[in-house]
Design a protein around this motif. Structure first.
Motif, PDB file in Angstrom:
ATOM      1  N   UNK A   5       0.832  -1.202   0.000  1.00  0.00           N
ATOM      2  CA  UNK A   5       0.000   0.000   0.000  1.00  0.00           C
ATOM      3  C   UNK A   5       0.864   1.248   0.000  1.00  0.00           C
ATOM      4  N   UNK A   6       1.917   1.231   0.808  1.00  0.00           N
ATOM      5  CA  UNK A   6       2.815   2.383   0.873  1.00  0.00           C
ATOM      6  C   UNK A   6       3.504   2.627  -0.469  1.00  0.00           C
ATOM      7  N   UNK A  10      -3.371   2.005  -1.872  1.00  0.00           N
ATOM      8  CA  UNK A  10      -4.389   1.059  -1.409  1.00  0.00           C
ATOM      9  C   UNK A  10      -5.283   0.585  -2.550  1.00  0.00           C
ATOM     10  N   UNK A  11      -5.626   1.486  -3.480  1.00  0.00           N
ATOM     11  CA  UNK A  11      -6.513   1.099  -4.571  1.00  0.00           C
ATOM     12  C   UNK A  11      -5.845   0.108  -5.519  1.00  0.00           C
ATOM     13  N   UNK A  12      -4.558   0.238  -5.708  1.00  0.00           N
ATOM     14  CA  UNK A  12      -3.837  -0.722  -6.555  1.00  0.00           C
ATOM     15  C   UNK A  12      -3.898  -2.117  -5.953  1.00  0.00           C
ATOM     16  N   UNK A  13      -3.664  -2.201  -4.650  1.00  0.00           N
ATOM     17  CA  UNK A  13      -3.741  -3.499  -3.982  1.00  0.00           C
ATOM     18  C   UNK A  13      -5.174  -4.026  -3.987  1.00  0.00           C
ATOM     19  N   UNK A  14      -6.104  -3.158  -3.726  1.00  0.00           N
ATOM     20  CA  UNK A  14      -7.517  -3.568  -3.699  1.00  0.00           C
ATOM     21  C   UNK A  14      -7.962  -4.102  -5.064  1.00  0.00           C
ATOM     22  N   UNK A  15      -7.607  -3.392  -6.141  1.00  0.00           N
ATOM     23  CA  UNK A  15      -8.004  -3.833  -7.480  1.00  0.00           C
ATOM     24  C   UNK A  15      -7.297  -5.136  -7.839  1.00  0.00           C
ATOM     25  N   UNK A  16      -6.047  -5.282  -7.439  1.00  0.00           N
ATOM     26  CA  UNK A  16      -5.312  -6.527  -7.681  1.00  0.00           C
ATOM     27  C   UNK A  16      -6.014  -7.693  -7.001  1.00  0.00           C
ATOM     28  N   UNK A  17      -6.368  -7.519  -5.744  1.00  0.00           N
ATOM     29  CA  UNK A  17      -7.036  -8.596  -5.005  1.00  0.00           C
ATOM     30  C   UNK A  17      -8.395  -8.931  -5.627  1.00  0.00           C
ATOM     31  N   UNK A  18      -9.128  -7.921  -6.053  1.00  0.00           N
ATOM     32  CA  UNK A  18     -10.430  -8.203  -6.669  1.00  0.00           C
ATOM     33  C   UNK A  18     -10.259  -8.910  -8.002  1.00  0.00           C
ATOM     34  N   UNK A  19      -9.217  -8.570  -8.736  1.00  0.00           N
ATOM     35  CA  UNK A  19      -9.000  -9.204 -10.040  1.00  0.00           C
ATOM     36  C   UNK A  19      -8.579 -10.667  -9.905  1.00  0.00           C
ATOM     37  N   UNK A  20      -8.039 -11.026  -8.754  1.00  0.00           N
ATOM     38  CA  UNK A  20      -7.565 -12.388  -8.544  1.00  0.00           C
ATOM     39  C   UNK A  20      -8.524 -13.219  -7.694  1.00  0.00           C
ATOM     40  N   UNK A  23     -13.619 -17.554  -7.651  1.00  0.00           N
ATOM     41  CA  UNK A  23     -14.179 -18.493  -6.691  1.00  0.00           C
ATOM     42  C   UNK A  23     -13.414 -19.813  -6.742  1.00  0.00           C
ATOM     43  N   UNK A  24     -13.022 -20.281  -5.567  1.00  0.00           N
ATOM     44  CA  UNK A  24     -12.318 -21.548  -5.464  1.00  0.00           C
ATOM     45  C   UNK A  24     -10.841 -21.474  -5.816  1.00  0.00           C
ATOM     46  N   UNK A  25     -10.291 -20.280  -5.894  1.00  0.00           N
ATOM     47  CA  UNK A  25      -8.890 -20.120  -6.284  1.00  0.00           C
ATOM     48  C   UNK A  25      -8.118 -19.459  -5.148  1.00  0.00           C
ATOM     49  N   UNK A  26      -6.931 -19.966  -4.885  1.00  0.00           N
ATOM     50  CA  UNK A  26      -6.046 -19.318  -3.930  1.00  0.00           C
ATOM     51  C   UNK A  26      -5.395 -18.123  -4.618  1.00  0.00           C
ATOM     52  N   UNK A  27      -5.245 -17.043  -3.873  1.00  0.00           N
ATOM     53  CA  UNK A  27      -4.619 -15.847  -4.428  1.00  0.00           C
ATOM     54  C   UNK A  27      -3.113 -15.939  -4.214  1.00  0.00           C
ATOM     55  N   UNK A  28      -2.383 -15.895  -5.317  1.00  0.00           N
ATOM     56  CA  UNK A  28      -0.924 -15.865  -5.259  1.00  0.00           C
ATOM     57  C   UNK A  28      -0.497 -14.448  -5.647  1.00  0.00           C
ATOM     58  N   UNK A  29      -0.386 -13.630  -4.638  1.00  0.00           N
ATOM     59  CA  UNK A  29      -0.127 -12.211  -4.826  1.00  0.00           C
ATOM     60  C   UNK A  29       1.330 -11.961  -5.187  1.00  0.00           C
ATOM     61  N   UNK A  30       1.538 -11.170  -6.224  1.00  0.00           N
ATOM     62  CA  UNK A  30       2.901 -10.773  -6.571  1.00  0.00           C
ATOM     63  C   UNK A  30       2.950  -9.255  -6.685  1.00  0.00           C
ATOM     64  N   UNK A  31       4.088  -8.723  -6.342  1.00  0.00           N
ATOM     65  CA  UNK A  31       4.264  -7.276  -6.376  1.00  0.00           C
ATOM     66  C   UNK A  31       4.119  -6.728  -7.790  1.00  0.00           C
ATOM     67  N   UNK A  32       4.534  -7.504  -8.782  1.00  0.00           N
ATOM     68  CA  UNK A  32       4.449  -7.022 -10.165  1.00  0.00           C
ATOM     69  C   UNK A  32       2.991  -6.829 -10.599  1.00  0.00           C
ATOM     70  N   UNK A  33       2.083  -7.641 -10.099  1.00  0.00           N
ATOM     71  CA  UNK A  33       0.658  -7.447 -10.420  1.00  0.00           C
ATOM     72  C   UNK A  33       0.134  -6.160  -9.800  1.00  0.00           C
ATOM     73  N   UNK A  34       0.508  -5.905  -8.568  1.00  0.00           N
ATOM     74  CA  UNK A  34       0.074  -4.671  -7.899  1.00  0.00           C
ATOM     75  C   UNK A  34       0.622  -3.471  -8.663  1.00  0.00           C
TER      76      UNK A  34
END
Length: 180
Positions: A5-6, A10-20, A23-34
């Protein structure tokens, strides 16, 4: 999350999480997506800067149902399609589908096509130019409303720049579909 977020907002992280959030999928968060979605939000800011360049103000008498130019009819029809898709996706809790549709419309249709097409005609003094300017601001403000659940901070800030009535997006009505 606080580090992301820093760095990206916050909106970049929020949109990334919503895009990933399929349903039924684990989120594998990467900084490049954010970072990529931060660039998407920057694209939205660039549209706001483009509109500001032409000092376009909302005309309360503008009726989107009466547009006559093909390019304006087209973008309003695509905005209607987006609006309908987002309503269905939100109702079904398919946030990843909604995010994908917002991204595709905003980046590919709105920015890459619509804005590029209208650049030659927007600066004129004709009725057609005024219709294009009003369609641009109308469609952009409605796009902000559609994006608001996914990126509330950025959309509120941009809306504050253009909105005449100063109603916050969080308290505004969902955009209506129009008859184009």
């Amino acid at each position: 999350p606080l580090t992301l977020i820093e760095k990206y907002g916050a909106d970049s992280l929020r949109f990334t999480l919503s895009s990933m959030a399929a349903q039924g999928r684990d989120i594998k968060l990467s900084e490049s997506r954010v970072e990529g979605y931060r660039n998407f939000i920057t694209k939205i800011w660039n549209v706001a800067r483009f509109i500001s360049t032409y000092e376009i103000k909302v005309d309360k008498s503008f009726d989107p149902n009466l547009v006559t130019q093909d390019v304006n009819i087209w973008i309003l029809g695509e905005l209607n399609n987006l609006n309908n898709k987002i309503k269905v996706s939100l109702k079904e809790f398919k946030f990843n589908d909604a995010s994908s549709d917002i991204y595709t419309f905003t980046w590919h249709l709105y920015c890459d096509w619509y804005i590029e097409i209208l650049k030659d005609t927007i600066s004129g003094k004709s009725e057609e130019s005024e219709e294009t300017r009003q369609t641009l601001i109308y469609s952009f403000l409605n796009l902000l409303k559609i994006c608001h659940p996914f990126m509330p901070f950025v959309t509120e800030e941009i809306n504050e720049i253009f909105s005449n009535d100063k109603v916050m997006l969080v308290a505004s009505d969902w955009p209506n579909t129009i008859n184009v």
